[in-house]
Design an enzyme around this catalytic site. Structure first.
Site, PDB file in Angstrom:
ATOM      1  N   CYS A 320     -32.706 -18.117 -32.595  1.00  0.00           N
ATOM      2  CA  CYS A 320     -31.586 -18.157 -32.487  1.00  0.00           C
ATOM      3  C   CYS A 320     -31.142 -19.399 -32.371  1.00  0.00           C
ATOM      4  CB  CYS A 320     -31.131 -16.344 -31.819  1.00  0.00           C
ATOM      5  SG  CYS A 320     -32.117 -15.304 -32.254  1.00  0.00           S
ATOM      6  N   SER A 321     -30.895 -20.120 -31.086  1.00  0.00           N
ATOM      7  CA  SER A 321     -29.555 -20.685 -30.385  1.00  0.00           C
ATOM      8  C   SER A 321     -29.683 -22.484 -31.272  1.00  0.00           C
ATOM      9  CB  SER A 321     -30.208 -20.993 -29.219  1.00  0.00           C
ATOM     10  OG  SER A 321     -31.096 -21.235 -29.351  1.00  0.00           O
TER      11      SER A 321
END
Length: 327
Positions: A320-321
């Site tokens: 996600c990051s």
């Protein structure tokens, strides 16, 4: 010619990773989250053997904090941005070699749930840093909502892409057409719901990931108290019914609670780098089994487990990051 989104295991020139900076978003765990993200960046950089890592930091104070945590060679990039989830706010790159282009989609903070300044602008900033021609699309799509195998096959969830809080006027057929036009996707496996406790409304990168052309990894429930057993079973049934896809088993971390609430903890939020597959771990029994399973699936890369209980406090994990820049 429609340019296609490459699979994540295709070679990368670089990766962008977001570094936590909003103290109020981390429930007192920002220091732990920063250590998790730095360890992720270091693993992907792999001592210079992996890929160029651009760690995005909000300002020079955060750059000082990050510099003390990352290995030499990890590049700090100071720019304004909101939350760290660059998979959703950063550009999606299509094509390869000299034909690469960035696609910037509309972003509405996961259905206007977590509004933060800078999230809508960071995609253009990163595309400009990479000196890529950019096409701006007028509909909402987050990178964590889709996964591809590089042949035009995509997996997603109805909970996310058909959610009325994203594109209420678009039908399933409309979205399929737009995915084809913007990312070269021509076949879509529609799964149902995402994980319990997932604030993104069912992002597929927590549930199902391609690990090869036509090969889809799906979790196996970890015991009777696994809160996502029904989600996994439904995903498996839909994939089998779709046909032509090999299902690969990956463990589930089972029930993981943060602050007394079920967290959307998943080993599926791994990142496939040039030399390293980084697997989030949660201090539970299946951690090593998940790392071993991914090591077997990517024998030409090393699989590394990196603690993720800090970063998950913010609502996501390593995939996600990050957002990769294909070579």
């Amino acid at each position: 010619m429609t340019l296609r989104m490459p699979a994540e295991w295709a070679p990368h020139d670089a990766v962008w990773i977001g570094f936590p900076h909003m103290v109020d978003e981390w429930s007192g765990q920002i220091d732990v989250a920063r250590r998790d993200v730095a360890a992720f960046a270091n693993a992907v950089h792999d001592g210079g053997r992996g890929e160029t890592v651009h760690l995005l930091v909000r300002d020079h104070d955060n750059a000082d904090i990050a510099e003390a945590l990352v290995d030499e060679g990890v590049q700090l990039f100071v720019a304004p941005f909101g939350d760290i989830w660059l998979r959703d706010t950063g550009p999606i790159i299509v094509g390869t070699h000299a034909q690469r282009e960035a696609r910037n989609f509309e972003f509405n903070w996961w259905g206007n749930k977590f509004v933060m300044p800078g999230d809508r602008e960071v995609g253009a900033i990163l595309a400009a840093q990479a000196n890529l021609p950019t096409q701006h699309l007028d509909w909402v799509l987050e990178g964590g909502g889709i996964d591809v195998d590089g042949t035009g096959l995509c997996v997603t969830t109805e909970e996310c892409l058909l959610n009325s809080n994203r594109n209420p006027t678009l039908t399933r057929e409309d979205i399929a057409v737009r995915l084809h036009e913007s990312l070269g996707i021509d076949r879509i496996l529609w799964l149902g719901n995402g994980l319990v406790g997932d604030h993104t409304d069912g992002h597929v990168d927590n549930l199902a990931r391609f690990v090869g052309e036509g090969r889809l990894a799906l979790p196996v429930a970890a015991g009777e108290d696994d809160p996502n057993a029904h989600v996994y079973a439904d995903a498996r049934a839909r994939t089998a019914a779709f046909g032509g896809i090999e299902i690969v088993d990956l463990p589930s971390p089972g029930r993981v609670e943060i602050g007394g609430e079920i967290a959307a903890a998943s080993y599926m939020n791994f990142y496939i780098g040039n030399t390293t597959v980084v697997v989030p771990t949660y201090g539970v029994a299946n951690d090593q089994a998940a790392v071993d399973a991914l090591a077997a699936l990517f024998p030409n890369r090393r699989a590394v487990g990196v603690p993720a209980r800090g970063i998950i406090v913010g609502g996501g994990s390593f995939h996600c990051s990050s957002q990769q820049l294909p070579a």
